[in-house]
Scaffold this motif. Sequence first.
Motif, PDB file in Angstrom:
ATOM      1  N   ASN A  16       0.822  -1.199   0.000  1.00  0.00           N
ATOM      2  CA  ASN A  16       0.000   0.000   0.000  1.00  0.00           C
ATOM      3  C   ASN A  16       0.860   1.255   0.000  1.00  0.00           C
ATOM      4  OD1 ASN A  16      -2.450  -1.503   0.274  1.00  0.00           O
ATOM      5  ND2 ASN A  16      -2.017  -1.755   2.460  1.00  0.00           N
ATOM      6  N   ARG A  17       0.425   2.240  -0.744  1.00  0.00           N
ATOM      7  CA  ARG A  17       1.143   3.518  -0.774  1.00  0.00           C
ATOM      8  C   ARG A  17       0.980   4.243   0.559  1.00  0.00           C
ATOM      9  NH1 ARG A  17       3.556   5.699  -4.747  1.00  0.00           N
ATOM     10  NH2 ARG A  17       2.526   4.287  -6.214  1.00  0.00           N
ATOM     11  N   VAL A  18       2.057   4.838   1.051  1.00  0.00           N
ATOM     12  CA  VAL A  18       2.029   5.574   2.314  1.00  0.00           C
ATOM     13  C   VAL A  18       1.534   6.990   2.044  1.00  0.00           C
ATOM     14  CG1 VAL A  18       3.317   6.263   4.358  1.00  0.00           C
ATOM     15  CG2 VAL A  18       4.025   4.242   3.062  1.00  0.00           C
ATOM     16  N   GLY A  19       0.267   7.233   2.352  1.00  0.00           N
ATOM     17  CA  GLY A  19      -0.292   8.545   2.075  1.00  0.00           C
ATOM     18  C   GLY A  19      -0.159   8.898   0.613  1.00  0.00           C
ATOM     19  N   GLN A  20       0.359  10.102   0.347  1.00  0.00           N
ATOM     20  CA  GLN A  20       0.570  10.565  -1.021  1.00  0.00           C
ATOM     21  C   GLN A  20       2.040  10.518  -1.411  1.00  0.00           C
ATOM     22  OE1 GLN A  20      -1.269  14.443  -1.314  1.00  0.00           O
ATOM     23  NE2 GLN A  20      -3.235  13.692  -0.575  1.00  0.00           N
ATOM     24  N   GLY A  22       5.749   8.490  -2.437  1.00  0.00           N
ATOM     25  CA  GLY A  22       6.117   7.494  -3.438  1.00  0.00           C
ATOM     26  C   GLY A  22       6.430   6.141  -2.842  1.00  0.00           C
ATOM     27  N   LEU A  23       6.375   6.032  -1.506  1.00  0.00           N
ATOM     28  CA  LEU A  23       6.778   4.806  -0.829  1.00  0.00           C
ATOM     29  C   LEU A  23       5.591   3.880  -0.605  1.00  0.00           C
ATOM     30  CD1 LEU A  23       9.188   3.369   0.584  1.00  0.00           C
ATOM     31  CD2 LEU A  23       8.375   4.384   2.729  1.00  0.00           C
ATOM     32  N   LYS A  24       5.814   2.592  -0.780  1.00  0.00           N
ATOM     33  CA  LYS A  24       4.816   1.580  -0.464  1.00  0.00           C
ATOM     34  C   LYS A  24       5.335   0.689   0.667  1.00  0.00           C
ATOM     35  CE  LYS A  24       2.603   1.198  -5.006  1.00  0.00           C
ATOM     36  NZ  LYS A  24       2.226   0.265  -6.099  1.00  0.00           N
ATOM     37  N   LEU A  25       4.425   0.279   1.535  1.00  0.00           N
ATOM     38  CA  LEU A  25       4.749  -0.658   2.606  1.00  0.00           C
ATOM     39  C   LEU A  25       3.883  -1.900   2.471  1.00  0.00           C
ATOM     40  CD1 LEU A  25       4.985   1.586   5.813  1.00  0.00           C
ATOM     41  CD2 LEU A  25       6.842   0.779   4.347  1.00  0.00           C
ATOM     42  N   PRO A  26       4.383  -3.042   2.934  1.00  0.00           N
ATOM     43  CA  PRO A  26       3.537  -4.233   2.945  1.00  0.00           C
ATOM     44  C   PRO A  26       2.383  -4.027   3.910  1.00  0.00           C
ATOM     45  CG  PRO A  26       5.526  -4.601   4.231  1.00  0.00           C
ATOM     46  CD  PRO A  26       5.706  -3.283   3.543  1.00  0.00           C
ATOM     47  N   ALA A  27       1.243  -4.619   3.622  1.00  0.00           N
ATOM     48  CA  ALA A  27       0.087  -4.471   4.498  1.00  0.00           C
ATOM     49  C   ALA A  27       0.373  -5.009   5.899  1.00  0.00           C
ATOM     50  CB  ALA A  27      -1.110  -5.196   3.896  1.00  0.00           C
ATOM     51  N   ILE A  28       1.257  -5.999   5.985  1.00  0.00           N
ATOM     52  CA  ILE A  28       1.712  -6.534   7.271  1.00  0.00           C
ATOM     53  C   ILE A  28       3.209  -6.261   7.387  1.00  0.00           C
ATOM     54  CG2 ILE A  28       1.948  -8.567   8.737  1.00  0.00           C
ATOM     55  CD1 ILE A  28      -0.956  -7.830   8.229  1.00  0.00           C
ATOM     56  N   SER A  29       3.593  -5.543   8.444  1.00  0.00           N
ATOM     57  CA  SER A  29       5.010  -5.263   8.713  1.00  0.00           C
ATOM     58  C   SER A  29       5.405  -5.949  10.020  1.00  0.00           C
ATOM     59  CB  SER A  29       5.243  -3.757   8.823  1.00  0.00           C
ATOM     60  OG  SER A  29       4.924  -3.088   7.625  1.00  0.00           O
ATOM     61  N   THR A 293      -1.841   2.336   6.366  1.00  0.00           N
ATOM     62  CA  THR A 293      -1.070   1.703   5.291  1.00  0.00           C
ATOM     63  C   THR A 293      -0.677   0.283   5.635  1.00  0.00           C
ATOM     64  OG1 THR A 293      -0.146   3.848   4.646  1.00  0.00           O
ATOM     65  CG2 THR A 293       1.052   1.894   3.935  1.00  0.00           C
ATOM     66  N   SER A 294      -0.340   0.061   6.908  1.00  0.00           N
ATOM     67  CA  SER A 294       0.207  -1.232   7.306  1.00  0.00           C
ATOM     68  C   SER A 294      -0.145  -1.520   8.760  1.00  0.00           C
ATOM     69  CB  SER A 294       1.729  -1.232   7.132  1.00  0.00           C
ATOM     70  OG  SER A 294       2.304  -2.482   7.459  1.00  0.00           O
TER      71      SER A 294
END
Length: 331
Positions: A16-20, A22-29, A293-294
């Motif tokens: 999922n993108r973190v807010g607006q 350019g970074l994405k995080l896995p839904a589970i961290s 995001t996560s």
Amino acid sequence: MNYQPAKDRYKNMIYNRVGQSGLKLPAISLGLWNNFGESDLFSNQRAMITRAFDLGITHFDLANNYGPPAGSAEENFGKILKKDLSSYLDQLIISTKAGFYMWEGPYGDWGSKKYLVSSLDQSLKRMDLNYVDIFYHHRPDPETPIEETMATLDLIVRQGKALYVGLSNYNAEQTKEAVKILKEQKTPFIIHQPSYSMFDRWIEDGLTSVLSEAGAGAIAYVPLAQGLLTNKYLKGIPEDSRAAKAHIPFLKREDISEEKLVKVVELNELAKERGQSLAQMALAWVLRQEVVTSALIGASRVSQIEDNVSTLAKLDFSQAELDQIDIILAK
């Protein structure tokens, strides 16, 4: 035998993108708050980190004071990075924090420029890294001017010691004030790390709106309410649980009321109807929040990570299910 990551590790994970940003995080961290200290079995730590990566978990969350003792989680994680993941650093998101007590004297706590810069330097040394992807101020400082703390976060990015910055445990008003300063500095603030679970919904009272307006995301810690929202407490308090351990300061036997346990049992029945474990439903519930995001999980064994990642097979809720959860929680 050298570790070789699973070739299909990105197949089933959701990013999922973190807010607006350019970074994405896995839904589970995966968070290293507990079970990665000096007295914990290193082979188990290594097994959990590598299995998490095999399952598509690319984000590992630490802090200077994680252990015990403080600093040992970063040291152990650094060893695992060097042994198993040094070739995959560009595929990882590593975060750390500073804001709680770390060393004696007036410069080892809170949010001064002296403390934050010194602490991050120590963290980088423990993990043998040149920079972290996200650096958080771990909690607001009631004495240091917020302008000093935010300027330090900006400095850390400009020094190349972090790519992005975040806040943790700031309430809505504190976050709004910090965001204003960070935007004026053009500091890449992208994420807030608050506690959030079915039993702890405080972020819904203002913080989610502040983050949405700021174009930032959230990563929810303790989404399973320190294990309460699992099958662990369905028949009382087991001796190997967090509530039974004296060194874990955030969940005590006295916090687990009969009233709360009744809710856990009812939520567990609803989870069964959904074809999920209680933990999986609780994680899906947190991830239903648009700004989240996560979900940041903790684990003491590989099977818990596997069970938590299986949450992603069923994230949707019917309105009737959401209403039923609200009814249970309101009792």
